[in-house]
Design a protein around this motif. Sequence first.
Motif, PDB file in Angstrom:
ATOM      1  N   ARG A 196       0.793  -1.226   0.000  1.00 51.75           N
ATOM      2  CA  ARG A 196       0.000   0.000   0.000  1.00 51.75           C
ATOM      3  C   ARG A 196       0.828   1.281   0.000  1.00 51.75           C
ATOM      4  NH1 ARG A 196      -5.479  -1.142   2.209  1.00 51.75           N
ATOM      5  NH2 ARG A 196      -5.591   1.050   2.778  1.00 51.75           N
ATOM      6  N   ALA A 197       1.978   1.274   0.657  1.00 57.08           N
ATOM      7  CA  ALA A 197       2.769   2.502   0.758  1.00 57.08           C
ATOM      8  C   ALA A 197       4.195   2.139   1.124  1.00 57.08           C
ATOM      9  CB  ALA A 197       2.166   3.452   1.797  1.00 57.08           C
ATOM     10  N   TRP A 198       5.037   3.155   1.154  1.00 55.20           N
ATOM     11  CA  TRP A 198       6.460   2.985   1.448  1.00 55.20           C
ATOM     12  C   TRP A 198       6.937   4.282   2.062  1.00 55.20           C
ATOM     13  CZ3 TRP A 198      10.892   4.249  -2.234  1.00 55.20           C
ATOM     14  CH2 TRP A 198      12.099   3.609  -1.886  1.00 55.20           C
ATOM     15  N   HIS A 199       7.884   4.203   2.966  1.00 57.03           N
ATOM     16  CA  HIS A 199       8.531   5.416   3.454  1.00 57.03           C
ATOM     17  C   HIS A 199      10.024   5.278   3.264  1.00 57.03           C
ATOM     18  CE1 HIS A 199      10.654   8.013   6.363  1.00 57.03           C
ATOM     19  NE2 HIS A 199       9.767   8.887   5.930  1.00 57.03           N
ATOM     20  N   SER A 200      10.598   6.216   2.529  1.00 59.73           N
ATOM     21  CA  SER A 200      12.034   6.201   2.298  1.00 59.73           C
ATOM     22  C   SER A 200      12.540   7.629   2.229  1.00 59.73           C
ATOM     23  CB  SER A 200      12.361   5.466   0.993  1.00 59.73           C
ATOM     24  OG  SER A 200      13.760   5.460   0.767  1.00 59.73           O
ATOM     25  N   CYS A 201      13.474   7.934   3.118  1.00 61.25           N
ATOM     26  CA  CYS A 201      14.069   9.277   3.141  1.00 61.25           C
ATOM     27  C   CYS A 201      15.400   9.308   2.425  1.00 61.25           C
ATOM     28  CB  CYS A 201      14.235   9.743   4.595  1.00 61.25           C
ATOM     29  SG  CYS A 201      15.279   8.628   5.593  1.00 61.25           S
TER      30      CYS A 201
END
Length: 338
Positions: free
Chosen positions: A302-307
């Motif tokens: 559904r989603a991803w978090h990557s900085c």
Amino acid sequence: GEARRLRPSPPALEPPHVARLRAPFSAAFGPALLARPTSVAGAGLGSLSLLLPLMSSLMPRRGAASLAKAGAASSSYDALTGKVDDAFCLEMLFRAMGANLEPQMPLVPNLPESSMLSFLDTHIEKCPEAHAEKAAGTWEGHCAPEQLLFLRHFVASRASAQGRPLRMCQVGFNAGHSAAALLEHAPARSVLMSLDMVTHSYTKPLERLVQAMAAERGSTHFLLAGDSADMLPKFHSVVFDLVFIDGNHAYEAVALDLANFLVSSSSDTDLLVNHVFTEMREGQGPTRAWLDAVCRGDVEQRAWHSCCSRHGIIVGRSRAVAGHHEPRQRRDGVPHWR
């Protein structure tokens, strides 16, 4: 099967490392191919693993022995060899890039600075066990500040939408940073169970601190020492609202953690896995395990978090009703399914 459609983020919203991941494909196929929604299945991309070294580490080699679940089969998955094709790997990578939550931060406006993490770090500086292990070079790292901020915002947004206490579980505690981030904005009476091998001398004293901070907020934290492979099956009757996998990064370990959590998941359970779609070597196992689960139809990405290119937390939901998944006897350390 029906061709999948991709919706990449506009280039202006992409973090620099995402643009770098996209660059080799743009050079090979032209920017027009990647600038619009495209059918990966019909794009004729050939041997993609030769174009981006990262892809060779993302391709799972083993997986489920059966795809008998109705509606769960994927044409990208070979049930005999347990392989996921490279076009599917690329599609999931692009979908993650297009669903990166970092450009949407803050997820919850005006969220205050973290008092729990600040207090935890201050206590770590005074913790003799932590100082001793840092001096010995055995201190273990933890989630990056940007990841901890994301976890705090994610739980806060989930809490505001759900409006009731959360039942949470994480694999990996170490010094307690992720536990503090998950608990800080959880509703009162929420519970977080952490599983950890407790191989560091600082883990237990820092857990007592996290436990006390959680109690001040009306929530509960408890730590179970041992292997998640042995302990998670004891909690199959519990349906968690949120799980976070960030323990042993080996493929077999992450695959089994996912398998066990799927038994304890409903369609509303948020499944978070750290080190997915990153350039770090330790990301290979989690990425392969995640792609296996998605391609089998067990999990919806559904989603991803990557900085940055070193960090990536994937977010998904189980596709099954709690208790539908049942891991059976493992072969070569990999969970197989009825």
